[in-house]
Write a protein that holds these residues in place. Structure first.
Motif, PDB file in Angstrom:
ATOM      1  N   GLU A 118       0.962  -1.207  -0.039  1.00  0.00           N
ATOM      2  CA  GLU A 118       0.034  -0.077  -0.004  1.00  0.00           C
ATOM      3  C   GLU A 118       0.896   1.149   0.283  1.00  0.00           C
ATOM      4  O   GLU A 118       0.644   2.224  -0.909  1.00  0.00           O
ATOM      5  N   LEU A 119       1.996   1.268   0.854  1.00  0.00           N
ATOM      6  CA  LEU A 119       2.748   2.420   0.808  1.00  0.00           C
ATOM      7  C   LEU A 119       3.312   2.515  -0.500  1.00  0.00           C
ATOM      8  O   LEU A 119       3.607   3.664  -0.857  1.00  0.00           O
ATOM      9  N   ALA A 120       4.123   1.482  -1.220  1.00  0.00           N
ATOM     10  CA  ALA A 120       4.690   1.412  -2.258  1.00  0.00           C
ATOM     11  C   ALA A 120       3.710   1.912  -3.400  1.00  0.00           C
ATOM     12  O   ALA A 120       4.369   2.875  -4.207  1.00  0.00           O
ATOM     13  N   ASP A 121       2.580   1.612  -3.438  1.00  0.00           N
ATOM     14  CA  ASP A 121       1.755   2.074  -4.455  1.00  0.00           C
ATOM     15  C   ASP A 121       1.451   3.662  -4.348  1.00  0.00           C
ATOM     16  O   ASP A 121       1.365   4.516  -5.314  1.00  0.00           O
ATOM     17  N   ALA A 122       1.441   4.208  -2.854  1.00  0.00           N
ATOM     18  CA  ALA A 122       1.217   5.557  -2.938  1.00  0.00           C
ATOM     19  C   ALA A 122       2.406   6.659  -2.977  1.00  0.00           C
ATOM     20  O   ALA A 122       2.406   7.507  -3.418  1.00  0.00           O
ATOM     21  N   CYS A 123       3.493   6.004  -2.593  1.00  0.00           N
ATOM     22  CA  CYS A 123       4.705   7.063  -2.484  1.00  0.00           C
ATOM     23  C   CYS A 123       5.434   7.257  -3.846  1.00  0.00           C
ATOM     24  O   CYS A 123       6.326   8.058  -3.964  1.00  0.00           O
ATOM     25  N   GLY A 124       5.353   6.224  -4.808  1.00  0.00           N
ATOM     26  CA  GLY A 124       5.822   6.352  -6.027  1.00  0.00           C
ATOM     27  C   GLY A 124       7.603   6.049  -6.123  1.00  0.00           C
ATOM     28  O   GLY A 124       8.060   6.030  -7.071  1.00  0.00           O
ATOM     29  N   CYS A 125       7.950   5.554  -4.921  1.00  0.00           N
ATOM     30  CA  CYS A 125       9.477   5.056  -4.818  1.00  0.00           C
ATOM     31  C   CYS A 125       9.686   3.648  -5.430  1.00  0.00           C
ATOM     32  O   CYS A 125       8.759   2.844  -5.414  1.00  0.00           O
ATOM     33  N   VAL A 144       7.240  -9.478  -1.078  1.00  0.00           N
ATOM     34  CA  VAL A 144       6.920  -8.256  -1.988  1.00  0.00           C
ATOM     35  C   VAL A 144       6.505  -8.670  -3.293  1.00  0.00           C
ATOM     36  O   VAL A 144       7.298  -9.568  -4.164  1.00  0.00           O
ATOM     37  N   PRO A 145       5.094  -8.397  -4.025  1.00  0.00           N
ATOM     38  CA  PRO A 145       4.952  -8.898  -5.313  1.00  0.00           C
ATOM     39  C   PRO A 145       5.810  -8.271  -6.421  1.00  0.00           C
ATOM     40  O   PRO A 145       6.253  -7.176  -6.494  1.00  0.00           O
ATOM     41  N   GLU A 146       6.614  -9.523  -6.913  1.00  0.00           N
ATOM     42  CA  GLU A 146       7.581  -8.920  -8.209  1.00  0.00           C
ATOM     43  C   GLU A 146       7.155  -8.478  -9.176  1.00  0.00           C
ATOM     44  O   GLU A 146       7.901  -7.817 -10.257  1.00  0.00           O
ATOM     45  N   HIS A 147       5.719  -8.519  -9.493  1.00  0.00           N
ATOM     46  CA  HIS A 147       5.215  -8.020 -10.632  1.00  0.00           C
ATOM     47  C   HIS A 147       4.863  -6.558 -10.273  1.00  0.00           C
ATOM     48  O   HIS A 147       4.026  -5.726 -11.195  1.00  0.00           O
ATOM     49  N   HIS A 148       4.963  -6.116  -9.222  1.00  0.00           N
ATOM     50  CA  HIS A 148       4.656  -4.476  -8.693  1.00  0.00           C
ATOM     51  C   HIS A 148       5.435  -3.509  -9.832  1.00  0.00           C
ATOM     52  O   HIS A 148       6.776  -3.845 -10.122  1.00  0.00           O
ATOM     53  N   SER A 149       4.823  -2.637 -10.276  1.00  0.00           N
ATOM     54  CA  SER A 149       5.252  -1.743 -11.391  1.00  0.00           C
ATOM     55  C   SER A 149       6.717  -1.224 -10.983  1.00  0.00           C
ATOM     56  O   SER A 149       7.340  -0.810 -12.080  1.00  0.00           O
ATOM     57  N   ARG A 150       6.965  -1.021  -9.937  1.00  0.00           N
ATOM     58  CA  ARG A 150       8.157  -0.446  -9.141  1.00  0.00           C
ATOM     59  C   ARG A 150       9.138  -1.289  -8.729  1.00  0.00           C
ATOM     60  O   ARG A 150      10.013  -0.824  -8.013  1.00  0.00           O
ATOM     61  N   PHE A 151       9.003  -2.536  -8.909  1.00  0.00           N
ATOM     62  CA  PHE A 151       9.870  -3.462  -8.131  1.00  0.00           C
ATOM     63  C   PHE A 151      11.122  -3.538  -8.885  1.00  0.00           C
ATOM     64  O   PHE A 151      11.351  -3.583 -10.121  1.00  0.00           O
ATOM     65  N   ILE A 152      12.350  -3.322  -8.090  1.00  0.00           N
ATOM     66  CA  ILE A 152      13.658  -3.230  -8.826  1.00  0.00           C
ATOM     67  C   ILE A 152      14.457  -4.306  -8.457  1.00  0.00           C
ATOM     68  O   ILE A 152      15.665  -4.457  -9.231  1.00  0.00           O
ATOM     69  N   GLY A 153      14.246  -5.481  -7.795  1.00  0.00           N
ATOM     70  CA  GLY A 153      14.967  -6.395  -7.461  1.00  0.00           C
ATOM     71  C   GLY A 153      15.363  -6.655  -5.879  1.00  0.00           C
ATOM     72  O   GLY A 153      14.877  -6.283  -5.258  1.00  0.00           O
ATOM     73  N   THR A 154      16.525  -7.484  -5.784  1.00  0.00           N
ATOM     74  CA  THR A 154      16.909  -7.634  -4.541  1.00  0.00           C
ATOM     75  C   THR A 154      18.274  -7.210  -4.308  1.00  0.00           C
ATOM     76  O   THR A 154      19.211  -7.268  -4.973  1.00  0.00           O
ATOM     77  N   LYS A 164       3.824  12.406   0.377  1.00  0.00           N
ATOM     78  CA  LYS A 164       3.990  13.194  -0.855  1.00  0.00           C
ATOM     79  C   LYS A 164       4.747  12.037  -1.924  1.00  0.00           C
ATOM     80  O   LYS A 164       5.705  11.355  -1.620  1.00  0.00           O
ATOM     81  N   LYS A 165       4.158  12.087  -3.199  1.00  0.00           N
ATOM     82  CA  LYS A 165       4.589  10.981  -4.018  1.00  0.00           C
ATOM     83  C   LYS A 165       5.902  11.779  -4.570  1.00  0.00           C
ATOM     84  O   LYS A 165       6.115  12.823  -5.131  1.00  0.00           O
ATOM     85  N   ASN A 166       6.848  10.650  -4.853  1.00  0.00           N
ATOM     86  CA  ASN A 166       8.215  11.046  -5.539  1.00  0.00           C
ATOM     87  C   ASN A 166       8.933   9.930  -6.295  1.00  0.00           C
ATOM     88  O   ASN A 166       9.000   8.693  -5.674  1.00  0.00           O
ATOM     89  N   THR A 167       8.894  10.226  -7.313  1.00  0.00           N
ATOM     90  CA  THR A 167       9.271   9.103  -8.393  1.00  0.00           C
ATOM     91  C   THR A 167      10.644   9.443  -8.852  1.00  0.00           C
ATOM     92  O   THR A 167      11.291   8.680  -9.939  1.00  0.00           O
ATOM     93  N   ALA A 168      11.417  10.129  -8.468  1.00  0.00           N
ATOM     94  CA  ALA A 168      12.738  10.560  -8.842  1.00  0.00           C
ATOM     95  C   ALA A 168      13.498   9.266  -8.895  1.00  0.00           C
ATOM     96  O   ALA A 168      14.549   9.103  -9.868  1.00  0.00           O
ATOM     97  N   ALA A 169      13.524   8.578  -7.795  1.00  0.00           N
ATOM     98  CA  ALA A 169      14.456   7.460  -7.850  1.00  0.00           C
ATOM     99  C   ALA A 169      14.205   6.297  -8.815  1.00  0.00           C
ATOM    100  O   ALA A 169      14.952   5.832  -9.379  1.00  0.00           O
ATOM    101  N   TYR A 170      13.062   5.999  -8.910  1.00  0.00           N
ATOM    102  CA  TYR A 170      12.358   4.987  -9.804  1.00  0.00           C
ATOM    103  C   TYR A 170      12.853   5.707 -11.458  1.00  0.00           C
ATOM    104  O   TYR A 170      13.411   4.754 -12.107  1.00  0.00           O
ATOM    105  N   GLU A 171      12.714   6.931 -11.521  1.00  0.00           N
ATOM    106  CA  GLU A 171      12.805   7.556 -13.016  1.00  0.00           C
ATOM    107  C   GLU A 171      14.186   7.221 -13.418  1.00  0.00           C
ATOM    108  O   GLU A 171      14.857   6.987 -14.536  1.00  0.00           O
ATOM    109  N   ASN A 172      15.422   7.466 -12.248  1.00  0.00           N
ATOM    110  CA  ASN A 172      16.881   7.346 -12.418  1.00  0.00           C
ATOM    111  C   ASN A 172      17.046   6.126 -12.657  1.00  0.00           C
ATOM    112  O   ASN A 172      17.939   5.682 -13.546  1.00  0.00           O
ATOM    113  N   PHE A 173      16.671   4.986 -12.157  1.00  0.00           N
ATOM    114  CA  PHE A 173      16.723   3.497 -12.086  1.00  0.00           C
ATOM    115  C   PHE A 173      16.451   3.244 -13.589  1.00  0.00           C
ATOM    116  O   PHE A 173      17.042   2.574 -14.110  1.00  0.00           O
TER     117      PHE A 173
END
Length: 435
Positions: free
Chosen positions: A130-137, A149-159, A205-214
């Motif tokens: 729920e937090l992952a969905d809300a924060c954009g990280c 954690v579901p690995e099909h989540h849109s912002r899952f980056i691995g282990t 607040k939503k912050n997608t900067a780290a995911y965009e950089n990834f």
């Protein structure tokens, strides 16, 4: 988990302790109920079971073997109702912790969420998503939390494996099952993890900067080089085929050793189970864990990846798997020894006596239970042979245990194991601390 043992006959309380089957270390770190008289049996057993439920931790109950057949007046009545009080967060602490965390994270430039294994015992996996969905990280997990954690989540980056994640405490919020620590402080007690994550999701607040950089820098791992006809089987080819076997109806059990690292790289489909034991690194753990998981999770087919050295420690549990008609698929990865130990500290003690592994499982089977063919207990040395074995294992008759011995070169290890082994070797060989 509640383990109940029938102990030796009850003696006096003063002498019973020296006959205890539980080691001192276990008594110190887990609840042990030793029932050697009927007067307090109800109380001890109820306390043990309620602790297991509340703490999500193992408890052990030892019952003297001569007690169950003895009548007792209290057993003729219905037991006293036993209620479990739910754990609750201190609301004032929760509100202040969330306020402090929001202020801390809203100043962060590229925040990342990292899930750990304590989400399971805290029953906080849903709140984490729920937090992952809300924060954009972007969302990563520690190795011991893979599968939580579901690995099909849109912002899952691995282990984050091995030494690749070195958290700077002053830049982290550490969330424990009942405590939140922000940077070097402050700390907030009596705050349940699931309550904190749920409340934080509504305020951040939503912050997608780290995911965009990834996304800009990420290079997905490629496919392994194709095998030539008759080429000796490589581990990366084996795990390519294991990846294709995974679904929501399967579960992976990874043994201590190179299977740690190879299984971490598998992409888990939605609903696919995953278990491995990182904390103690107990060689041989996976055989018993496979037995227990398959017995409890009847809706999943268990796929176990076990090295030959580890298998020799607890091999007899395969007999129990056969007895109960389990349909597990065991990949016995035979590279001739304790490869993980070789990478840490090599020596002749890491080479083990080779067994006729498929013959051993045939002997366990002993013509009883589900019929076994040569393809059910089989040794493979090439990709072609592996494909034939998998065709039989995944065919219409899926009601049998399948044991596939995979012969690989003794130096065929993952890059991650080589790096991890060299670091552990360096740490082990450092001079002792001065007294």
């Amino acid at each position: 988990m509640t383990s109940i043992y029938s102990n030796q006959k009850s003696k006096t309380l003063s002498t019973f302790g020296k006959y205890s089957m539980f080691p001192e270390s276990l008594i110190r770190h887990a609840l042990v109920a030793v029932v050697n008289n009927l007067e307090d049996a109800h109380e001890q057993i109820d306390t043990a079971i309620s602790t297991a439920i509340k703490e999500s931790k193992p408890v052990y109950i030892s019952i003297s073997c001569n007690l169950p057949s003895i009548p007792h007046p209290t057993f003729s009545r219905h037991p006293v109702p036993f209620f479990l009080s739910p754990r609750l967060s201190n609301q004032m602490n929760l509100e202040v912790a969330v306020e402090a965390a929001v202020a801390f994270l809203n100043k962060a430039v590229k925040p990342v969420l990292v899930g750990g294994p304590k989400m399971r015992v805290s029953k906080a996996c849903k709140a984490f998503v729920e937090l992952a969905d809300a924060c954009g990280c972007p969302v990563a997990v520690m190795p011991s939390a893979k599968g939580l954690v579901p690995e099909h989540h849109s912002r899952f980056i691995g282990t984050s494996v091995g030494y690749s994640l070195l958290i700077r405490k002053e830049k982290a919020i550490i969330v424990q099952p009942e405590r939140v620590v922000i940077g070097h402080g402050p700390a907030f007690g009596c705050v349940l993890m699931k309550d904190f994550l749920h409340a934080l999701a509504t305020r951040l607040k939503k912050n997608t900067a780290a995911y965009e950089n990834f996304r800009r820098i990420c290079v997905p791992p490629g496919e392994p080089l194709s095998s030539e006809p008759g080429e000796p089987l490589r581990v990366n080819i084996l795990f390519k085929h294991i990846q294709a076997m995974l679904s929501g109806n399967t579960a992976i059990i990874a043994e201590t050793g190179d299977s740690w690292f190879n299984c971490q790289k598998l992409k888990l489909p939605e609903g696919c189970g995953y278990e491995f034991q990182m904390q103690y690194g107990s060689i041989g753990w996976a055989v018993g864990a496979t037995l227990g998981y398959a017995q409890a999770a009847k809706d999943k087919r268990v796929i176990a990846c076990i090295g030959d050295g580890s298998f020799q420690v607890t091999a007899q549990e395969v007999s129990t798997m056969l007895r109960w008609g389990q349909n597990t698929i065991i990949f016995l990865i035979n590279n001739g020894g304790y490869t993980i130990e070789v990478e840490i500290h090599d020596g002749p003690y890491n080479v083990i006596k080779n067994w006729n592994y498929t013959g051993l499982v045939e002997a366990f089977h002993n013509g009883e239970g589900a019929s076994a063919t040569q393809q059910r207990f089989v040794t493979v040395r090439t990709e072609e042979e592996l494909k034939e074995a998998l065709k039989a294992a995944l065919g219409p008759k899926k009601d049998c245990l399948c044991f596939i011995e995979v012969i690989v070169h003794k130096d065929n290890t993952s890059r991650e194991l080589l790096e991890w082994g060299s670091r552990v070797s360096a740490a082990n060989s450092r001079p002792p601390n001065p007294q």
